[in-house]
Motif scaffolding. Structure first.
Motif, short mmCIF file in Angstrom:
data_model
loop_
_atom_site.label_atom_id
_atom_site.label_comp_id
_atom_site.label_asym_id
_atom_site.label_seq_id
_atom_site.Cartn_x
_atom_site.Cartn_y
_atom_site.Cartn_z
N GLY A 264 -8.64 -2.17 -8.55
CA GLY A 264 -9.66 -2.72 -9.43
C GLY A 264 -9.49 -2.42 -10.90
N VAL A 265 -8.55 -1.55 -11.24
CA VAL A 265 -8.29 -1.18 -12.64
C VAL A 265 -6.79 -1.03 -12.84
CG1 VAL A 265 -10.52 -0.02 -12.99
CG2 VAL A 265 -8.56 1.28 -12.11
N PRO A 266 -6.29 -1.13 -14.08
CA PRO A 266 -4.86 -0.88 -14.32
C PRO A 266 -4.53 0.59 -14.18
CG PRO A 266 -6.00 -1.26 -16.39
CD PRO A 266 -7.00 -1.55 -15.30
N PRO A 267 -3.25 0.95 -14.07
CA PRO A 267 -2.89 2.35 -13.87
C PRO A 267 -3.43 3.30 -14.93
CG PRO A 267 -0.98 0.94 -13.50
CD PRO A 267 -2.08 0.06 -14.02
N SER A 268 -3.39 2.90 -16.19
CA SER A 268 -3.86 3.79 -17.26
C SER A 268 -5.34 4.12 -17.12
CB SER A 268 -3.61 3.15 -18.62
OG SER A 268 -4.25 1.88 -18.70
N GLN A 269 -6.14 3.15 -16.75
CA GLN A 269 -7.58 3.38 -16.59
C GLN A 269 -7.86 4.20 -15.34
OE1 GLN A 269 -9.94 -0.17 -16.99
NE2 GLN A 269 -11.81 0.82 -16.21
N TYR A 270 -7.11 3.97 -14.26
CA TYR A 270 -7.29 4.73 -13.04
C TYR A 270 -7.02 6.20 -13.29
CZ TYR A 270 -6.44 6.35 -8.25
OH TYR A 270 -6.47 7.05 -7.08
N LEU A 271 -5.94 6.52 -14.00
CA LEU A 271 -5.60 7.91 -14.28
C LEU A 271 -6.63 8.55 -15.20
CD1 LEU A 271 -1.76 7.57 -14.72
CD2 LEU A 271 -2.97 8.59 -12.80
N GLN B 291 0.82 -1.20 0.00
CA GLN B 291 0.00 0.00 0.00
C GLN B 291 0.87 1.26 0.00
OE1 GLN B 291 -3.82 -0.41 0.96
NE2 GLN B 291 -4.06 1.32 2.35
N ALA B 292 1.97 1.25 0.76
CA ALA B 292 2.86 2.41 0.78
C ALA B 292 3.43 2.67 -0.61
CB ALA B 292 3.99 2.19 1.78
N ARG B 293 3.90 1.64 -1.26
CA ARG B 293 4.48 1.81 -2.59
C ARG B 293 3.43 2.27 -3.60
NH1 ARG B 293 8.26 -3.48 -1.71
NH2 ARG B 293 10.26 -2.39 -1.54
N LEU B 294 2.23 1.72 -3.48
CA LEU B 294 1.16 2.14 -4.39
C LEU B 294 0.82 3.60 -4.19
CD1 LEU B 294 -1.08 1.61 -6.43
CD2 LEU B 294 -2.51 0.79 -4.56
N LEU B 295 0.64 4.00 -2.95
CA LEU B 295 0.27 5.39 -2.66
C LEU B 295 1.35 6.35 -3.15
CD1 LEU B 295 -1.76 7.29 -1.27
CD2 LEU B 295 -0.50 6.97 0.84
N LEU B 296 2.61 5.99 -2.93
CA LEU B 296 3.70 6.85 -3.36
C LEU B 296 3.85 6.89 -4.88
CD1 LEU B 296 6.32 5.77 -0.67
CD2 LEU B 296 5.15 7.97 -0.78
N SER B 297 3.34 5.87 -5.56
CA SER B 297 3.45 5.84 -7.02
C SER B 297 2.44 6.76 -7.70
CB SER B 297 3.24 4.41 -7.53
OG SER B 297 1.87 4.03 -7.52
N LEU B 298 1.32 7.06 -7.04
CA LEU B 298 0.24 7.81 -7.69
C LEU B 298 0.67 9.20 -8.16
CD1 LEU B 298 -2.82 6.75 -5.49
CD2 LEU B 298 -2.09 5.82 -7.70
N PRO B 299 1.38 9.99 -7.33
CA PRO B 299 1.80 11.31 -7.83
C PRO B 299 2.71 11.23 -9.05
CG PRO B 299 1.94 11.23 -5.44
CD PRO B 299 1.70 9.83 -5.91
N ARG B 300 3.60 10.22 -9.08
CA ARG B 300 4.52 10.10 -10.21
C ARG B 300 3.77 9.68 -11.47
NH1 ARG B 300 10.40 7.78 -8.84
NH2 ARG B 300 10.60 8.52 -10.98
N ALA C 279 0.61 10.38 -12.08
CA ALA C 279 -0.17 11.55 -12.47
C ALA C 279 0.69 12.60 -13.15
CB ALA C 279 -0.87 12.14 -11.25
N ALA C 280 1.99 12.66 -12.80
CA ALA C 280 2.90 13.63 -13.40
C ALA C 280 3.40 13.20 -14.77
CB ALA C 280 4.08 13.88 -12.46
N GLY C 281 3.01 11.99 -15.21
CA GLY C 281 3.36 11.55 -16.55
C GLY C 281 4.49 10.56 -16.65
N ALA C 282 5.01 10.06 -15.51
CA ALA C 282 6.07 9.06 -15.56
C ALA C 282 5.53 7.77 -16.17
CB ALA C 282 6.63 8.80 -14.16
N SER C 283 6.39 7.04 -16.88
CA SER C 283 5.97 5.79 -17.50
C SER C 283 5.76 4.71 -16.45
CB SER C 283 7.03 5.32 -18.50
OG SER C 283 8.20 4.90 -17.82
N ILE C 284 4.96 3.70 -16.79
CA ILE C 284 4.72 2.60 -15.87
C ILE C 284 6.02 1.87 -15.58
CG2 ILE C 284 3.54 0.39 -15.57
CD1 ILE C 284 1.18 1.57 -17.08
N LEU C 285 6.89 1.73 -16.57
CA LEU C 285 8.19 1.10 -16.35
C LEU C 285 9.01 1.88 -15.32
CD1 LEU C 285 10.49 -0.87 -16.96
CD2 LEU C 285 11.11 0.59 -18.91
#
Length: 261
Positions: A248-255, A208-217, A219-225
């Protein structure tokens, strides 16, 4: 008016019921336990904070904020460079702001309102545009639902230090056995301690920590890789699978859903 790094007391004694102050503390700064007469929304327009109060402790990255009611003792630790913006609200101004701590999503509108309010004078004239900006900030805070996707922090000092290190660098490996060895306890003892302190298992907390910290990056346009590797995953597919299981959804759909709201 330049309100960068004014003392918090100046946000509590203004002639108006709402004030917004900007603070850009030094890297890894620590604000020791304290309380304010006014309630406050603590928000970072960049960086990550760890906010602790009696009801709990939370990781607060960009895009999140913590409402701290009047008189509640709390402390703030910065993970790296942080730009903090604080909305101070006179007690009794809005009953729906609540008497409990809660973590909220700070959407684009609320963020831009807060940024704009930093430049307003502390004694802005009533009845005009400045007051309407402040009232809209309160409307948006009231309307923001409490988030279930948040990361509680342990109070145990040595365990908290390891958690903070992971937050600063989520790419580092983290295993129950490895942390137990560093804390000079066995893995079963650490597992029980972790769940008692956070209400989550060790593995669930790290995910959960890693997921939460990934969201701003993301949203800022960083690639999934890029985001996957920066948050401790061996491949984009592993990160995407974890993301889908949790949200419940992949990153692209969530954004995309966020953009459409």
């Amino acid at each position: 008016m330049d309100k960068l790094n004014l003392r918090p007391e100046e946000g509590e004694s203004t002639p108006r019921a709402v004030a917004v102050l900007a603070t850009d503390p030094a890297g890894d700064a620590f604000i020791p336990p304290h309380a304010h007469r006014r309630g406050q929304l603590i928000h970072a327009i960049s960086g990550v904070m760890m906010v602790s109060a009696e009801p709990g402790s939370w990781v607060v990255p960009t895009g999140r904020g913590v409402w701290v009611p009047p008189g509640m003792t709390h402390q703030i630790r910065m993970a790296g460079e942080v730009k903090m913006r604080t909305v101070f609200v006179e007690p009794g101004t809005r009953a729906d702001l609540g008497a409990d701590c809660r973590v909220i999503h700070v959407g684009a509108l609320l963020r831009e309102l807060i940024v704009a309010a930093v430049s307003l004078p502390l004694d802005y004239p009533p009845g005009g545009r400045d007051e309407r900006v402040m009232e809209l900030i309160l409307d948006e805070i009231e309307a923001a639902p409490a988030l279930s996707l948040h990361v509680p922090m342990p109070r145990h000092a040595r365990l908290a230090a390891l958690c903070e290190a992971l937050i600063r660098d989520p790419s580092q490996p983290a295993t129950l056995d490895g942390w137990a060895e560093r804390l000079h306890m066995n893995a079963r003892t650490l597992a029980r301690l972790f769940e008692r302190e956070t209400g989550m298992t060790f593995g669930a907390w790290c995910r959960q920590a890693r997921l939460l910290l990934s969201l701003p990056r993301l949203a800022a346009g960083a690639s999934i890789l890029e985001v996957a590797l920066a948050h401790g995953y061996e491949s984009p597919s592993a990160f995407t699978a974890m993301f889908r299981r949790t949200l419940g959804v992949p990153p692209s759909q969530y954004l995309q859903q966020k953009k459409e709201r």
